[in-house]
Design an enzyme around this catalytic site. Structure first.
Site, PDB file in Angstrom:
ATOM      1  N   ASP A   1      28.677  13.260  87.074  1.00  0.00           N
ATOM      2  CA  ASP A   1      28.631  12.737  85.707  1.00  0.00           C
ATOM      3  C   ASP A   1      29.602  13.491  84.798  1.00  0.00           C
ATOM      4  OD1 ASP A   1      27.755  11.086  83.691  1.00  0.00           O
ATOM      5  OD2 ASP A   1      25.962  12.261  83.250  1.00  0.00           O
TER       6      ASP A   1
ATOM      7  N   ARG B   1      39.222   6.543  79.286  1.00  0.00           N
ATOM      8  CA  ARG B   1      38.214   6.855  80.305  1.00  0.00           C
ATOM      9  C   ARG B   1      38.811   6.837  81.712  1.00  0.00           C
ATOM     10  NH1 ARG B   1      32.815   6.577  79.214  1.00  0.00           N
ATOM     11  NH2 ARG B   1      32.353   5.653  81.256  1.00  0.00           N
TER      12      ARG B   1
ATOM     13  N   HIS C   1      38.266   9.305  85.193  1.00  0.00           N
ATOM     14  CA  HIS C   1      37.922   8.886  86.557  1.00  0.00           C
ATOM     15  C   HIS C   1      38.963   9.391  87.562  1.00  0.00           C
ATOM     16  CE1 HIS C   1      34.626   6.627  85.044  1.00  0.00           C
ATOM     17  NE2 HIS C   1      35.357   5.698  84.457  1.00  0.00           N
TER      18      HIS C   1
ATOM     19  N   ASN D   1      26.243   0.133  87.177  1.00  0.00           N
ATOM     20  CA  ASN D   1      27.589   0.282  86.615  1.00  0.00           C
ATOM     21  C   ASN D   1      28.311  -1.042  86.400  1.00  0.00           C
ATOM     22  OD1 ASN D   1      28.363   3.439  88.296  1.00  0.00           O
ATOM     23  ND2 ASN D   1      27.454   3.056  86.286  1.00  0.00           N
TER      24      ASN D   1
ATOM     25  N   ARG E   1      29.231  -2.119  82.799  1.00  0.00           N
ATOM     26  CA  ARG E   1      30.382  -1.609  82.060  1.00  0.00           C
ATOM     27  C   ARG E   1      31.387  -2.732  81.821  1.00  0.00           C
ATOM     28  NH1 ARG E   1      31.467   4.527  84.395  1.00  0.00           N
ATOM     29  NH2 ARG E   1      29.306   5.237  84.172  1.00  0.00           N
TER      30      ARG E   1
ATOM     31  N   ARG F   1      23.500  17.575  89.654  1.00  0.00           N
ATOM     32  CA  ARG F   1      24.013  16.646  88.642  1.00  0.00           C
ATOM     33  C   ARG F   1      24.845  17.432  87.639  1.00  0.00           C
ATOM     34  NH1 ARG F   1      21.812  11.273  85.981  1.00  0.00           N
ATOM     35  NH2 ARG F   1      23.519  10.962  84.516  1.00  0.00           N
TER      36      ARG F   1
ATOM     37  N   ARG G   1      18.403  13.887  84.764  1.00  0.00           N
ATOM     38  CA  ARG G   1      17.682  12.748  85.342  1.00  0.00           C
ATOM     39  C   ARG G   1      18.367  12.354  86.645  1.00  0.00           C
ATOM     40  NH1 ARG G   1      19.732  10.626  80.354  1.00  0.00           N
ATOM     41  NH2 ARG G   1      21.673   9.473  80.662  1.00  0.00           N
ATOM     42  N   LEU G   2      17.664  11.555  87.451  1.00  0.00           N
ATOM     43  CA  LEU G   2      18.172  11.169  88.769  1.00  0.00           C
ATOM     44  C   LEU G   2      18.973   9.875  88.746  1.00  0.00           C
ATOM     45  CD1 LEU G   2      15.131  12.066  91.053  1.00  0.00           C
ATOM     46  CD2 LEU G   2      17.127  13.457  90.483  1.00  0.00           C
TER      47      LEU G   2
ATOM     48  N   GLU H   1      15.764  20.208  96.134  1.00  0.00           N
ATOM     49  CA  GLU H   1      15.893  21.138  95.015  1.00  0.00           C
ATOM     50  C   GLU H   1      16.916  20.548  94.044  1.00  0.00           C
ATOM     51  OE1 GLU H   1      14.053  23.873  94.569  1.00  0.00           O
ATOM     52  OE2 GLU H   1      12.986  23.329  96.406  1.00  0.00           O
TER      53      GLU H   1
END
EC number: 2.5.1.-
Length: 227
Positions: free
Chosen positions: A13, A26, A30, A61, A64, A175, A181-182, A194
């Site tokens: 992320d 953007r 990427h 996604n 987008r 992350r 968050r997942l 973990e």
């Protein structure tokens, strides 16, 4: 259960925010993120870790802009073609999780081609989550079951119906980018993973940051429900 690190999964992320901070489109975030993919996967391969799963493009996604989705699809295709020598030099094989049939045909073909060309390599497997969402994966797995299988299903046999198949469960889920968050990523496979969250944006993430995450993992006491 062994605490040996067999499977790292990463929610990569922060590409868009990295670009925005620099006044760039953007798309540049990427592109820079792909450079991070290469150095991190090389490091994982050098460490001899059997699996690394990367969240490349989620089922969400598609929401987008058409322009960004188109750019990402092109970037994925370009990257897969360009890195065949890298995979060969490092004995890396490519695997895919996600709804392959929901991708453009040229992307499907490229994924299948690279998967076939690297299938004999015996080092680290890079598992690409492209058009992947855990809810979608679980629903597709359920639809594969016939009535006899449904009557006798257990955790082990159901796991084999998932996209990950015989890939071991996630040991360490990382992350980047500051969110905690997942995001619908490997929910079944991460039951005892973990979790490691970092504020560093993905394009800025370094091999040293990876080592820090692994050292943190080694200090954890994985009890798997035991006292």
């Amino acid at each position: 259960m062994s605490d040996e690190l067999k499977h790292i999964a990463i929610v990569m992320d922060g590409n868009g925010r990295w670009a925005k901070k620099r006044g760039l489109p953007r798309s540049m975030g990427h592109k820079e993120g792909l450079n991070t993919v290469k150095r991190i996967t090389k490091a994982v391969s050098d460490l001899g870790i059997p699996y690394i799963t990367l969240y490349i493009f989620s089922t969400e996604n598609w929401k987008r802009t058409e322009a960004e989705v188109g750019f990402l699809m092109g970037l994925i295709k370009q990257h897969l073609k360009a890195e065949l020598k890298f995979y060969a030099d490092n004995n890396i094989r490519i695997e895919h999780i996600g709804n392959l049939s929901g991708l453009p045909q040229d992307i499907q073909d490229e994924i299948n081609s690279v998967r076939d060309k690297t299938s004999a390599y015996t080092g680290t497997a890079i598992v690409l989550g492209i058009n992947y969402g855990a809810h979608d994966e679980i629903l597709r797995a359920i639809k594969k079951l016939n009535s006899d299988e449904l009557a006798s299903i257990n955790e082990e046999s159901f796991s084999l119906k998932l996209d990950t198949g015989k890939i071991p469960p996630v040991d360490l889920l990382i992350r980047t980018g500051g969110e905690k968050r997942l995001s619908n990523f490997l929910l079944w496979q991460s039951a005892y993973a973990e979790l490691y969250f970092t504020d560093t944006l993905w394009p800025d993430w370094t091999v040293e940051n990876l080592y820090e995450a692994i050292e943190d993992y080694k200090k954890r006491n994985r009890r798997y429900g035991n006292a």
